[in-house]
Design an enzyme around this catalytic site. Sequence first.
Site, PDB file in Angstrom:
ATOM      1  N   CYS A  28       0.864  -1.175   0.000  1.00  0.00           N
ATOM      2  CA  CYS A  28       0.000   0.000   0.000  1.00  0.00           C
ATOM      3  C   CYS A  28       0.904   1.229   0.000  1.00  0.00           C
ATOM      4  O   CYS A  28       2.103   1.145   0.165  1.00  0.00           O
ATOM      5  CB  CYS A  28      -0.860   0.014   1.260  1.00  0.00           C
ATOM      6  SG  CYS A  28      -1.780  -1.498   1.505  1.00  0.00           S
ATOM      7  N   ARG A  40       1.398   1.796  -5.932  1.00  0.00           N
ATOM      8  CA  ARG A  40       1.685   0.805  -4.881  1.00  0.00           C
ATOM      9  C   ARG A  40       0.453  -0.012  -4.526  1.00  0.00           C
ATOM     10  O   ARG A  40       0.537  -0.995  -3.783  1.00  0.00           O
ATOM     11  CB  ARG A  40       2.221   1.506  -3.632  1.00  0.00           C
ATOM     12  CG  ARG A  40       3.536   2.238  -3.836  1.00  0.00           C
ATOM     13  CD  ARG A  40       3.924   3.026  -2.594  1.00  0.00           C
ATOM     14  NE  ARG A  40       4.206   2.145  -1.481  1.00  0.00           N
ATOM     15  CZ  ARG A  40       5.422   1.678  -1.201  1.00  0.00           C
ATOM     16  NH1 ARG A  40       6.442   2.005  -1.980  1.00  0.00           N
ATOM     17  NH2 ARG A  40       5.626   0.866  -0.193  1.00  0.00           N
ATOM     18  N   TRP A  98      -3.603  -1.907  -1.398  1.00  0.00           N
ATOM     19  CA  TRP A  98      -3.544  -3.168  -2.122  1.00  0.00           C
ATOM     20  C   TRP A  98      -4.005  -4.195  -1.111  1.00  0.00           C
ATOM     21  O   TRP A  98      -3.313  -4.459  -0.123  1.00  0.00           O
ATOM     22  CB  TRP A  98      -2.130  -3.469  -2.618  1.00  0.00           C
ATOM     23  CG  TRP A  98      -2.042  -4.726  -3.414  1.00  0.00           C
ATOM     24  CD1 TRP A  98      -2.569  -4.974  -4.652  1.00  0.00           C
ATOM     25  CD2 TRP A  98      -1.415  -5.953  -3.014  1.00  0.00           C
ATOM     26  NE1 TRP A  98      -2.300  -6.248  -5.050  1.00  0.00           N
ATOM     27  CE2 TRP A  98      -1.592  -6.878  -4.073  1.00  0.00           C
ATOM     28  CE3 TRP A  98      -0.711  -6.355  -1.898  1.00  0.00           C
ATOM     29  CZ2 TRP A  98      -1.088  -8.180  -4.032  1.00  0.00           C
ATOM     30  CZ3 TRP A  98      -0.202  -7.644  -1.835  1.00  0.00           C
ATOM     31  CH2 TRP A  98      -0.405  -8.547  -2.907  1.00  0.00           C
ATOM     32  N   ASN A 149       0.819   0.143   6.147  1.00  0.00           N
ATOM     33  CA  ASN A 149       1.319  -0.667   5.032  1.00  0.00           C
ATOM     34  C   ASN A 149       2.074  -1.820   5.659  1.00  0.00           C
ATOM     35  O   ASN A 149       2.992  -1.619   6.442  1.00  0.00           O
ATOM     36  CB  ASN A 149       2.248   0.129   4.118  1.00  0.00           C
ATOM     37  CG  ASN A 149       2.853  -0.769   3.029  1.00  0.00           C
ATOM     38  OD1 ASN A 149       2.232  -1.748   2.618  1.00  0.00           O
ATOM     39  ND2 ASN A 149       4.071  -0.471   2.617  1.00  0.00           N
ATOM     40  N   GLY A 150       1.639  -3.049   5.334  1.00  0.00           N
ATOM     41  CA  GLY A 150       2.309  -4.234   5.894  1.00  0.00           C
ATOM     42  C   GLY A 150       1.258  -5.258   6.283  1.00  0.00           C
ATOM     43  O   GLY A 150       0.101  -5.157   5.881  1.00  0.00           O
ATOM     44  N   GLU A 173       8.992 -13.962 -19.777  1.00  0.00           N
ATOM     45  CA  GLU A 173       8.717 -12.536 -19.518  1.00  0.00           C
ATOM     46  C   GLU A 173       7.578 -12.061 -20.414  1.00  0.00           C
ATOM     47  O   GLU A 173       6.668 -11.357 -19.973  1.00  0.00           O
ATOM     48  CB  GLU A 173       9.972 -11.703 -19.743  1.00  0.00           C
ATOM     49  CG  GLU A 173       9.767 -10.203 -19.702  1.00  0.00           C
ATOM     50  CD  GLU A 173       9.142  -9.706 -18.400  1.00  0.00           C
ATOM     51  OE1 GLU A 173       9.091 -10.437 -17.402  1.00  0.00           O
ATOM     52  OE2 GLU A 173       8.650  -8.547 -18.412  1.00  0.00           O
ATOM     53  N   LYS A 210       4.082 -10.544 -18.950  1.00  0.00           N
ATOM     54  CA  LYS A 210       3.678  -9.179 -19.331  1.00  0.00           C
ATOM     55  C   LYS A 210       2.284  -9.182 -19.932  1.00  0.00           C
ATOM     56  O   LYS A 210       1.430  -8.391 -19.590  1.00  0.00           O
ATOM     57  CB  LYS A 210       4.699  -8.651 -20.329  1.00  0.00           C
ATOM     58  CG  LYS A 210       5.105  -7.230 -20.318  1.00  0.00           C
ATOM     59  CD  LYS A 210       5.468  -6.548 -19.026  1.00  0.00           C
ATOM     60  CE  LYS A 210       6.283  -7.261 -18.097  1.00  0.00           C
ATOM     61  NZ  LYS A 210       6.740  -7.064 -16.865  1.00  0.00           N
ATOM     62  N   GLU A 222      -0.309 -10.043 -17.222  1.00  0.00           N
ATOM     63  CA  GLU A 222      -0.538  -9.083 -16.121  1.00  0.00           C
ATOM     64  C   GLU A 222      -1.204  -7.795 -16.600  1.00  0.00           C
ATOM     65  O   GLU A 222      -1.835  -7.120 -15.812  1.00  0.00           O
ATOM     66  CB  GLU A 222       0.743  -8.808 -15.328  1.00  0.00           C
ATOM     67  CG  GLU A 222       1.862  -8.143 -16.048  1.00  0.00           C
ATOM     68  CD  GLU A 222       3.107  -7.962 -15.139  1.00  0.00           C
ATOM     69  OE1 GLU A 222       4.200  -7.861 -15.711  1.00  0.00           O
ATOM     70  OE2 GLU A 222       2.979  -7.910 -13.906  1.00  0.00           O
ATOM     71  N   HIS A 280       5.411 -32.102 -25.450  1.00  0.00           N
ATOM     72  CA  HIS A 280       5.188 -32.881 -24.219  1.00  0.00           C
ATOM     73  C   HIS A 280       4.061 -32.294 -23.384  1.00  0.00           C
ATOM     74  O   HIS A 280       4.036 -32.456 -22.166  1.00  0.00           O
ATOM     75  CB  HIS A 280       6.481 -32.898 -23.386  1.00  0.00           C
ATOM     76  CG  HIS A 280       7.653 -33.435 -24.129  1.00  0.00           C
ATOM     77  ND1 HIS A 280       7.685 -34.715 -24.647  1.00  0.00           N
ATOM     78  CD2 HIS A 280       8.814 -32.850 -24.497  1.00  0.00           C
ATOM     79  CE1 HIS A 280       8.846 -34.891 -25.282  1.00  0.00           C
ATOM     80  NE2 HIS A 280       9.548 -33.798 -25.202  1.00  0.00           N
ATOM     81  N   LYS A 340       2.866  -2.542  -7.574  1.00  0.00           N
ATOM     82  CA  LYS A 340       4.202  -2.394  -8.155  1.00  0.00           C
ATOM     83  C   LYS A 340       5.252  -3.235  -7.443  1.00  0.00           C
ATOM     84  O   LYS A 340       6.127  -3.809  -8.063  1.00  0.00           O
ATOM     85  CB  LYS A 340       4.629  -0.920  -8.113  1.00  0.00           C
ATOM     86  CG  LYS A 340       5.982  -0.652  -8.739  1.00  0.00           C
ATOM     87  CD  LYS A 340       6.015  -1.027 -10.205  1.00  0.00           C
ATOM     88  CE  LYS A 340       7.372  -0.823 -10.841  1.00  0.00           C
ATOM     89  NZ  LYS A 340       7.416  -1.467 -12.168  1.00  0.00           N
TER      90      LYS A 340
HETATM   91  C1  BG6 Z   1       5.226  -7.418  -8.706  1.00  0.00           C
HETATM   92  C2  BG6 Z   1       5.229  -6.426  -9.845  1.00  0.00           C
HETATM   93  O1  BG6 Z   1       4.339  -7.000  -7.727  1.00  0.00           O
HETATM   94  O2  BG6 Z   1       6.524  -7.546  -8.155  1.00  0.00           O
HETATM   95  C3  BG6 Z   1       6.168  -6.923 -10.916  1.00  0.00           C
HETATM   96  O3  BG6 Z   1       3.906  -6.270 -10.357  1.00  0.00           O
HETATM   97  C4  BG6 Z   1       7.547  -7.134 -10.334  1.00  0.00           C
HETATM   98  O4  BG6 Z   1       6.228  -5.992 -11.993  1.00  0.00           O
HETATM   99  C5  BG6 Z   1       7.512  -8.004  -9.061  1.00  0.00           C
HETATM  100  O5  BG6 Z   1       8.357  -7.768 -11.294  1.00  0.00           O
HETATM  101  C6  BG6 Z   1       8.852  -7.927  -8.336  1.00  0.00           C
HETATM  102  O6  BG6 Z   1       9.035  -6.592  -7.913  1.00  0.00           O
HETATM  103  P1  BG6 Z   1      10.530  -6.075  -7.622  1.00  0.00           P
HETATM  104  O7  BG6 Z   1      10.350  -4.641  -7.194  1.00  0.00           O
HETATM  105  O8  BG6 Z   1      11.101  -6.944  -6.522  1.00  0.00           O
HETATM  106  O9  BG6 Z   1      11.303  -6.220  -8.897  1.00  0.00           O
END
Ligand code: BG6
Length: 589
Positions: A2, A27, A72, A96-97, A461, A465, A468, A484, A584
């Site tokens: 958060c 966040r 979040w 936050n936590g 990756e 991407k 997400e 397989h 994030k």
């Molecule tokens: C996720 C993000 O919460 O955390 C991703 O949405 C990110 O984009 C992943 O790759 C890891 O975050 P960080 O800050 O440790 O690279």
Amino acid sequence: MCGIIGYIGGGDAAEIILGGLKRLEYRGYDSAGAAFLADGKLQVMKKQGRVEKLSPLLKGVDARVGIGHTRWATHGVPSDINAHPHRAGGFAVVHNGIIENYAELKAELILGGAKFLSDTDSEVVAHLLQKNYNGDLVFALRETVKVLKGSYALMAICEGENRIAVARHKSPLIIGYGADGNFCASDEPALAGLCNTITILEDGDIAEITSGGVKIFDKFFKPVSRLKEPNLAVSASLGLDGCPHYMLKELRETPLSVEATARAFGGVKDSLRKELDGIERIILTGCGTAYHAALIGKRYIECFARIPAECETAGEFRYKNPVINNKTAVIAVSQSGETADTVEAARLALSLGAKVIAVTNSHRSELTRLATVVVPVAAGPEICVAATKSYTGQIAALYLTAAVLAGESVYSECAEKIEKIPALLTRTLEDLDMRSLAHICASSSGVYFLGRDLDYAVALEGSLKLKEISYVPGEGYPSGELKHGTLALIDVNTTSVVIITDEGLAGKSENAVEQVLSRGGKVAVITNIAEVEERFSGKLPVTYLPKCDKLLSPLLSAVAVQMLAYKAAAVLGREIDKPRNLAKSVTVE
Ligand code: BG6
């Protein structure tokens, strides 16, 4: 995770808190709320959804003290009642936590007559403050955190006191010193444009923030002075620069990210070489996209230095009782440097005697504080939840780290090779046209990314991407695994994106293309090999990338798959910078 922010001073607290919440929204954005002291009376407004939905509720608030929160969700669904701030009587708190022992605390408080409204863990803090209050808010917070287990960055205000009390343990919290008042926030971007000097609190710190000053106490509640540092987040770098989304802006900054990271590496090369001298084994770890960069770093290390290297997601590494000793190095990759699993993985590695190398885009994070050596990613602020330029920056940092391990001559050669990449990235970004493939992917029931070796790491990756930000399901698979299992998923509604940049493996990967075609699946190819382009051009979508050193090809194919994901999400009208359910960096476990 958060985002939390607080302000006390002569300014308009509502306006300041609202602006800070907008900068913190990356966040977490399930709900937003704020609490103010206006004429000594506590006012709390909160709403499910984005910060913009909170804005109308703050109209008419005339206050000089406030705290705010963008959520979040971890405990309790996104809703008005589960939004922060949480209130008990004249006390309000944002958190936050995760309070891991909240259930037992809540049960005790209820037995004592407390009336809970939400399903969150955080609400227990408000009731504990009320219970522990003896006329001193900072004292009440100190008594409260004594019984908390887990992680917290807390801000609290209460009626009858003109100050903010804050506490930090395992979740980031900074103080900002302003011209007309003082601030507290989760991170520096929240205070961009508001203050130029900050202090990063340490685990166990408690602080009192007033308009006239800040008092900090360490975990023994002894007054302590913490370092004052420049606020690195400049509001100018947080604009969209005319782009519709941060993701596009940050994708376009990829060349700069690679160039600046390669340049910054020179500053750590010698300490890295010294700390890694004699290392016999390397474990790379990270989460999400950072883990995908770590997979590429593993290959680089084994290729250049011939040191055994393995890769684990941080969430797995932590609980596997890893075999580590003082001949082991753990490379922790993290854009934010605050992801709980990655930070705790680094803490575990240190406790077992390993050297910890942090590869991170955040130079003042928990991970940087823990690390033996920090290898900086110089991507600049990355606001979009989906990582882009930080991923390519991480690859660049890992490439040079592996080269250093192999000795000076290999390092010089690699440093020269990577210098050529930013120009090739610029050209790639200019030439990329993913529009038609984006429409195909957007209307597919599933999209599968296939590749071998480094192309497989990029396939993972690409798949993450796309998932997400467009929510189109799919997976990344080694091309060799297609027959397989995945082939069973292939039908006319699916699309497979096959990445082919290794000439030695091209024939095998072309087989994967034919296998998918033979089952009626749609296929696209991303390649930098002329023969492959010639073979499939005109038959299926082919993205032809500039040729570069084989080991550096992931830097170019990465922007191709990330741009594809961006365009597909745009076709579907998704919230590209803030995809549903995500944040994030997840600073909770
Ligand atoms: C996720 C993000 O919460 O955390 C991703 O949405 C990110 O984009 C992943 O790759 C890891 O975050 P960080 O800050 O440790 O690279």
